[in-house]
Scaffold this motif. Structure first.
Motif, short mmCIF file in Angstrom:
data_model
loop_
_atom_site.label_atom_id
_atom_site.label_comp_id
_atom_site.label_asym_id
_atom_site.label_seq_id
_atom_site.Cartn_x
_atom_site.Cartn_y
_atom_site.Cartn_z
N UNK A 38 0.84 -1.19 0.00
CA UNK A 38 0.00 0.00 0.00
C UNK A 38 0.88 1.25 0.00
N UNK A 39 0.28 2.37 0.13
CA UNK A 39 1.00 3.65 0.10
C UNK A 39 1.25 4.19 1.50
N UNK A 40 1.53 3.29 2.43
CA UNK A 40 1.81 3.72 3.79
C UNK A 40 3.01 4.66 3.83
N UNK A 41 3.02 5.57 4.80
CA UNK A 41 4.09 6.56 4.88
C UNK A 41 5.50 5.96 4.88
N UNK B 264 11.04 9.49 1.77
CA UNK B 264 12.18 9.85 0.92
C UNK B 264 13.36 8.89 1.08
N UNK B 265 13.64 8.45 2.31
CA UNK B 265 14.75 7.50 2.51
C UNK B 265 14.54 6.22 1.71
N UNK B 266 13.30 5.77 1.65
CA UNK B 266 12.97 4.55 0.91
C UNK B 266 13.03 4.81 -0.60
N UNK B 267 12.46 5.92 -1.03
CA UNK B 267 12.47 6.24 -2.46
C UNK B 267 13.90 6.27 -3.02
N UNK B 268 14.83 6.72 -2.21
CA UNK B 268 16.23 6.78 -2.65
C UNK B 268 16.83 5.39 -2.85
N UNK B 269 16.20 4.35 -2.30
CA UNK B 269 16.70 2.99 -2.44
C UNK B 269 16.03 2.21 -3.57
N UNK B 270 14.96 2.72 -4.14
CA UNK B 270 14.22 1.98 -5.17
C UNK B 270 15.11 1.58 -6.34
N UNK B 271 15.92 2.49 -6.84
CA UNK B 271 16.79 2.19 -7.99
C UNK B 271 17.79 1.10 -7.63
N UNK B 272 18.38 1.18 -6.46
CA UNK B 272 19.32 0.15 -5.99
C UNK B 272 18.63 -1.20 -5.93
N UNK B 273 17.43 -1.22 -5.33
CA UNK B 273 16.70 -2.48 -5.20
C UNK B 273 16.34 -3.06 -6.56
N UNK B 274 15.94 -2.20 -7.50
CA UNK B 274 15.60 -2.68 -8.84
C UNK B 274 16.82 -3.29 -9.52
N UNK B 275 17.99 -2.68 -9.33
CA UNK B 275 19.22 -3.27 -9.90
C UNK B 275 19.51 -4.65 -9.31
N UNK B 276 19.05 -4.86 -8.08
CA UNK B 276 19.24 -6.15 -7.41
C UNK B 276 18.14 -7.14 -7.75
N UNK B 277 17.08 -6.66 -8.42
CA UNK B 277 15.99 -7.54 -8.82
C UNK B 277 14.73 -7.43 -7.98
N UNK B 278 14.67 -6.44 -7.10
CA UNK B 278 13.49 -6.24 -6.26
C UNK B 278 12.71 -5.03 -6.78
N UNK B 279 11.46 -5.26 -7.12
CA UNK B 279 10.60 -4.20 -7.62
C UNK B 279 9.43 -4.00 -6.66
N UNK B 280 9.02 -2.76 -6.49
CA UNK B 280 7.92 -2.43 -5.61
C UNK B 280 6.75 -1.98 -6.47
#
Length: 139
Positions: free
Chosen positions: A49-52, A57-73
């Motif tokens: 869900x869209x929970x806070x 922002x701290x999490x959004x900054x990790x999205x690209x890193x996670x996607x490179x590792x194969x984790x998509x949100x």
């Protein structure tokens, strides 16, 4: 509070945090999932869900890193929890495993949740895994 990742008929991975999930504990769990996806060499998609905590922002900054590792949100539309299969599983856990019980404190509730998740996994023939957070890293 429970962080949880549910793959219907396959597995239920969860982290149990007494008192609530913080941004740090959420990030720690997602880092764990990203590493697992990378090790497996398979894409992993987490529906949430869209929970806070999920969109800070701290999490959004990790999205690209996670996607490179194969984790998509993948985010559900707002106010559509019924589209998330984990919500149904959580409902059953509360109704079937925890209903009618009285807990003296959060620790007793935590053990009941752990036992309930394991019992549902056994009955549903899927694996369960509890991620144990390093409490000194969580704040």
């Amino acid at each position: 509070m429970v962080c949880r990742i549910f793959q219907p008929l396959i597995s239920f991975i969860y982290g149990l945090v007494i008192g609530g999930v913080s941004r740090k504990s959420y990030i720690q769990m997602m880092e764990h999932e990203a590493l697992d996806a990378q090790k497996a060499g398979r894409i992993r998609v987490v529906v949430q869900d869209n929970g806070p905590i999920h969109i800070c922002q701290d999490v959004q900054q990790l999205w690209t890193k996670w996607e490179r590792m194969g984790l998509y949100v993948f985010f559900l539309p707002k106010y559509c929890s019924e589209m998330n299969p984990i919500e149904l599983e959580w409902q059953h856990l509360k109704k079937d495993e925890l209903s009618g019980q009285v807990f003296n404190d959060e620790l007793e509730l935590a053990y009941a949740v752990i036992n309930g998740v394991e019992a549902r996994g056994e009955r549903g023939n899927y694996s369960t895994q509890r991620i144990k957070f390093n409490s000194s890293l969580i704040g």
